[in-house]
Design a protein around this motif. Structure first.
Motif, PDB file in Angstrom:
ATOM      1  N   LYS B 735       0.836  -1.202   0.000  1.00 45.57           N
ATOM      2  CA  LYS B 735       0.000   0.000   0.000  1.00 45.57           C
ATOM      3  C   LYS B 735       0.873   1.255   0.000  1.00 45.57           C
ATOM      4  O   LYS B 735       0.583   2.229  -0.688  1.00 45.57           O
ATOM      5  N   TYR B 736       1.934   1.186   0.790  1.00 46.84           N
ATOM      6  CA  TYR B 736       2.856   2.327   0.831  1.00 46.84           C
ATOM      7  C   TYR B 736       3.463   2.548  -0.541  1.00 46.84           C
ATOM      8  O   TYR B 736       3.604   3.678  -0.999  1.00 46.84           O
ATOM      9  N   LEU B 739       1.633   4.419  -3.085  1.00 48.39           N
ATOM     10  CA  LEU B 739       1.707   5.875  -2.932  1.00 48.39           C
ATOM     11  C   LEU B 739       3.063   6.407  -3.391  1.00 48.39           C
ATOM     12  O   LEU B 739       3.141   7.400  -4.086  1.00 48.39           O
ATOM     13  N   TRP B 740       4.102   5.721  -2.983  1.00 46.23           N
ATOM     14  CA  TRP B 740       5.458   6.192  -3.328  1.00 46.23           C
ATOM     15  C   TRP B 740       6.438   5.035  -3.161  1.00 46.23           C
ATOM     16  O   TRP B 740       6.392   4.338  -2.148  1.00 46.23           O
TER      17      TRP B 740
END
Lengths: 333, 770
Positions: B735-736, B739-740
């Protein structure tokens, strides 16, 4: 080792930070300038003129945009490569004070903490809409701060779902953005929390306060895990990114601060407490003291590789330190 | 004086008194006694013939012949194997052999092994040694000796045995103690003992550098004392004063060994030889009582006179004499006016407590006209006194009075106003602060005497500062350095501006005494340590180390200094000089060129408003503890320890009602000078390696403990706090990364330049540059 003095500013330095890759160093000051340095040879690459005291800055993760607060107006976004002002946004309220700005993970959003009529507000805006300039206030919403408290710093929680909020009366909140409710609320310190620092993986959270202590908190329950005694007001804390390093894992933290600027002339030099302290988080041991500043240290940053660190102070200087090779031996575990 | 039994009996028989005697002692036939001991017969006879109806026990009559009660040459061994009479002879032979190995000879006649009714021994043997010392030694050897598997011997002198019996009655449960046990704390050369007292509770602890290795408590329970407790001069006993008695505690377990049954005692001083005790109970009729310590017998008591306090009586260094200053007012007949004052010293010789005799054999005190201050020398039986004779024609003087010969050496000082005596702790030197008048100004000088030599060589140091206040002279224990602490007017050097408003300046001058064949000794200036706020100064006994206490407006601090010899740079390697005379001259020249430097090793803050500092006897550790500002002060105090380099070693905080702190003294002069020099020369070859190894293993042990505790803390931190959170993060890493891309390797690859960071010629890190 003698640090490298970066003299880009003429007023107190408010924030220093490395970009995500660690090749650029940004500093901002009350003199209305943001300086950009190459962090390898410490040469100044560029200057951004804000023409207002800059209390806080942030750089997008890809180092494309620089977000700078403009204390009484609002905030501005610059292009890092060219130095051009892309957009200048004024907050539509009178007599405001912008305290903190921060990009979310992924740079899709950013938050701005400002103060108006003795109330604090957190304004969250989409980066895309901000780049269009003042005209289009799309994707903006505000979180009103608690009554009787002023927010000193707010940061993004894990996966941008929550906000960490610190106030000037020692309270610490975790605010859930989807339900817009406060989940956890804790009286952590006796007096103002100047700032706090969270690791990128949200495992460790350190707050530092006017009461002379810094506390390592559990980032979910806000339980106090360690208490570091700094004696003098502690203004900045920075956890070394080496905590997840494979070769030399170090649970270290840098603490800095010192007495208020107004007390400096009326007390002895030895009472300042302007030393930067290097402490071990696990054993709560003081490992080293780094001297050099002659004014309150406002801000600290450690480069993402954990080799350099930077401190900015009331005296207007930015000190660029390199950890000695000795630091990477067993002596400093 | 011979009298036949019949005669005696005839004289005695029939009289009423004799019947009475027979009633008193029904078991005694009296025949043998009267025949064998004519004196006793005489006693009875005279008693009877005088028709005295009240008959005392003849043994208690004051002029009765005394039994030989001296058991000092005897000692006893317990817990020997039990056997019959034949085998006991073999056992005696075995014991003699055992002692022969230790070079102590006993004959069979010297050993008695009592038999019981069954003809078996009782496991006890009594020995008669040739002298008291031999008995002590022999008992010490056999004590705790593993005779065989079952029998662990215990031995003690008869005299000690009595003490032990006394101790057993008081202590709970069977515990043994002996001379070795009494000396037990002195055998530990590494650790020092100390005590501190919190109102009535006395805590006795070990001082050790490494805290983890063993328990710090000397005894588990806490002693109770109504008054401040004392150590005896050699540190053998702890003197505890209770409202009805004085107890002397000793041994490993700190049991009461001897008790003096004197009530309401306020102060106790023990002679340096630990044989006699002086108690002071001001409410009693005769407050000053001198006791024989071992027999617990009063020797003599003194009445209270005006102006006398407990400090009036002073023991000589070996406990042979007790002296006091007396002031006698001689009044005119018929009037209360004081005509004349007679002053002097009374010196009593122990154990008789009689005044020492003059050459003619008259027991008399020593008259010294105008005596002011006096003191015993710490190493010889010499009394040093200062006096201002009432006769104006005589100058003020310092006198050295030898006891018991009364030979006096006098040094006079014209126009002196005041003397203060400062003895070197080992008695090597005497410094006298001399305040004198010179042209209407008061000046100070330090008069130095070498008290090791019989002629008392004299040197003078003029304090050539404008002294406002002469604080003290401080001697360095075991060495020959001296410090003079003064408050003087500031002297502004030419060409320098003085920016401070304070016209006063504290400072410490340091001097060294050096033996000189012609003058006796010479003094050498080491340096001046200027310090604005120095309040106290102390030397460590370990040599060349001193501490300075400074008072700043908010808190006090202590600084540790080292005296370093600075060799002049231009002096090359010593060149061989052929002539003897020349070489000595060269040496002298070099010695004058030597410079000293004070190196500050550490500075420590003291958070107590009022404090005391004590170096331990060896000069290895400094203890600083808080003192009550007033008797009602109820704030908590702290006790802190430092080593000679000023590093903080350990501390006790939150001490409520801290009354006192004392290091336990160690006996001095156990070894003769010859043995000490021998030990010193052998130290490197014999002991150095052993000690170093011991130290190493100890350190290792401590390190292991520290490591383990650290590991425990680390494991707890990681397992309870860090790892669960990290795990959470790693589960959500996808999930992280949406984002990036958090990790560098996840970023899409590009061709990059490599930047290498060098620090001190070693590659710290290679970094890619976009």
């Amino acid at each position: 080792m003698q640090p490298i003095y970066l003299t880009g500013h003429s007023r107190p330095v408010r924030k220093v930070m490395f970009n995500f890759d660690g090749d650029m160093l940004f500093t901002c000051s009350d003199d209305g300038k943001v300086c950009m340095y190459n962090s390898y040879d410490q040469s100044r690459v560029g200057v951004f003129n804000v023409n207002q005291a800059v209390k806080s800055i942030d750089v997008s993760k890809d180092t494309k945009y620089l977000l700078a607060s403009s204390t009484t107006e609002g905030y501005q976004i610059f292009d890092c490569m060219t130095g051009q002002l892309i957009s200048k946004i004024a907050i539509p309220r009178s007599s405001i004070q912008v305290k903190h700005v921060e990009f979310a993970l992924g740079d899709q959003q950013f938050l701005v903490v400002y103060e108006h009529a003795k109330r604090s507000y957190i304004r969250i805006q989409d980066t895309a809409s901000a780049l269009k300039g003042q005209t289009n206030p799309d994707g903006v919403f505000e979180v009103e701060g608690p009554q009787d408290h002023l927010i000193t710093q707010a940061s993004w929680g894990p996966l941008n779902q929550t906000l960490y909020i610190a106030t000037n009366k020692g309270k610490f909140y975790i605010h859930d953005l989807s339900s817009s409710k406060t989940i956890v609320e804790e009286d952590v310190h006796n007096s103002e929390i100047f700032s706090f620092n969270v690791t990128y993986d949200h495992t460790m959270l350190i707050t530092c306060s006017k009461d002379g202590t810094a506390k390592l908190l559990h980032p979910r329950s806000l339980e106090v895990v360690r208490l570091f005694n700094f004696v003098k007001p502690c203004r900045a804390a920075c956890i070394s990114p080496l905590f997840d390093s494979q070769e030399n894992q170090k649970f270290h933290v840098l603490l800095a601060g010192g007495q208020d600027a107004r007390d400096v002339t009326t007390s002895k030099a030895s009472e300042g407490g302007f030393e930067i302290k290097l402490m071990n988080i696990i054993y709560n041991q003081s490992l080293a003291e780094i001297l050099g500043h002659f004014g309150t240290v406002h801000t600290l940053a450690i480069s993402p590789d954990g080799i350099n660190f930077v401190s900015g102070s009331e005296d207007g200087y930015v000190h660029f330190h390199k950890f000695l090779p000795e630091y990477f031996t067993k002596k400093f575990e | 004086m011979s009298i036949s039994f019949e005669e005696a009996l005839a004289k005695v028989n029939g009289s009423e008194s004799f019947k009475k005697i027979q009633q008193l002692y029904p078991n005694i036939g009296f025949e043998q006694e009267i025949l064998g001991n004519p004196e006793l017969g005489e006693q009875i006879r005279s008693a009877c013939s005088n028709q005295q109806l009240t008959i005392e026990d003849p043994r208690k009559v004051s002029d009765a012949p005394k039994l030989d009660e001296d058991f000092s040459k005897y000692f006893v061994i317990n817990n020997l194997p039990i056997c019959d009479a034949d085998k006991s002879k073999k056992l005696i032979q075995l014991l003699i052999k055992l002692y022969q190995k230790k070079e102590i000879t006993f004959s069979e006649a010297d050993i008695t092994m009592p038999l019981n009714e069954q003809g078996m021994t009782e496991g006890v043997a009594f020995f008669l040694a040739s002298s008291e010392e031999k008995a002590k030694l022999a008992a010490a050897i056999m004590n705790n000796y593993q005779f065989d598997k079952k029998h662990l011997l215990s031995a003690s002198q008869i005299n000690d045995f009595e003490k032990i019996m006394q101790a057993k009655d008081l202590a709970s449960g069977p515990k043994s103690s002996s001379l070795i046990d009494l000396r037990d704390p002195m055998l530990d050369t590494k650790r020092e003992q100390f005590l501190f007292q919190l109102s009535k509770d006395v805590h006795i602890k070990w001082h050790q550098i490494h805290e983890q290795t063993s328990s710090r408590n000397v005894i588990e329970n806490v002693l109770q004392s109504d008054r401040p407790v004392l150590w005896s001069p050699k540190g053998t006993y702890l003197i505890v004063i209770k409202h009805d008695k004085v107890e002397f505690h000793g041994g490993k377990e700190m049991q009461p060994i001897i008790t003096i049954p004197e009530p309401k005692v306020e102060n106790v001083s023990m002679s340096p030889c630990e044989k006699f005790v002086l108690t002071y109970a001001p409410t009693q009729k005769s407050p000053y009582v001198v006791w024989d310590f071992q027999l617990v017998e009063q020797i003599r008591d003194f009445d209270q006179k005006t102006g006398e306090s407990f400090q009036t009586y002073q023991w000589s260094h070996d406990g042979q004499y007790l002296a006091k200053k007396f002031i006698q007012e001689i009044k005119k007949e018929g009037s209360d006016e004081v005509e004349k004052e007679k002053r002097g010293l009374s010196v009593y010789k122990l154990p008789g407590m009689e005044l020492i005799a003059t050459d003619e054999g008259v027991k008399k005190s020593i008259t010294v006209d105008g005596i002011e201050d006096w003191a015993w020398a710490p190493h010889k039986n010499i009394i040093v006194y200062s006096c201002f004779p009432s006769d104006d024609n005589q100058h003020p003087r310092i006198g050295f009075l030898e006891i018991p010969s009364r030979r006096t050496t006098i040094k006079t000082f014209a126009s002196s106003k005041r003397f203060v005596l400062y003895f070197h702790p080992q008695g090597d030197y005497l410094a006298v602060m001399n305040e004198y008048q010179q042209k209407k100004t008061t000046k100070y000088s330090v008069e130095l005497f070498d008290t090791k030599k019989n002629s008392f060589p004299h040197q003078q140091i003029l304090v050539n500062r404008d002294v406002l206040e002469f604080t003290a002279i401080i001697w360095e224990p075991n060495h020959s350095k001296m410090a003079v602490h003064t408050l003087s007017k500031r002297i502004v050097e030419a060409g320098k501006k003085d920016y401070t408003l304070d016209a006063k300046r504290n400072g410490v001058d340091i001097y060294e005494m050096i033996d000189d064949p012609i003058k006796g000794f010479i003094t050498r200036t080491i340096g001046f340590l200027p310090s604005e706020k120095v309040t106290k100064f102390s030397f460590s006994g370990s040599g060349d180390i001193f501490t300075v206490f400074e008072q700043e407006p908010k808190n006090a601090s202590v600084s540790f200094y080292m005296i370093l010899k600075q060799q002049p740079e231009n002096v090359g390697p010593a060149q061989p000089v052929t002539k003897k005379g020349l070489s000595s001259q060269v040496n002298k020249l070099q010695s004058t060129e030597e410079k000293y430097e004070f190196k500050k090793t550490a500075k420590q803050d003291i958070y107590e408003t009022k404090f005391e500092d004590v170096w331990d006897q060896t000069g290895r550790y400094l203890a600083i503890y808080g003192v009550k500002r007033s008797p009602l002060d109820k704030t908590v105090k702290s006790l802190k320890f430092y080593n000679i380099f000023g590093e903080a070693l350990g501390s006790y905080d939150q001490l409520q009602n801290l009354q006192q702190f004392k290091w336990r003294p160690r006996p001095q002069g156990v070894l003769k000078q010859k043995d000490i020099t021998k030990l010193k020369s052998e130290y490197k070859t014999k002991f150095l390696k052993k000690f170093k190894e011991e130290e190493k293993s100890e350190k290792k042990e401590v390190n292991n403990v520290v490591k383990e505790s650290k590991k425990k803390i680390r494991d707890e931190f990681l397992s309870k706090f860090f790892m669960p959170l990290r795990k959470e993060f790693e589960e959500q890493i996808d999930k992280y990364e949406q984002l990036w891309p958090i990790k560098e390797k996840d970023m899409h690859s590009q061709e990059v330049e490599i930047e290498i960071i060098y620090a001190f010629d070693s590659v710290l890190r290679e970094t890619k540059i976009n």
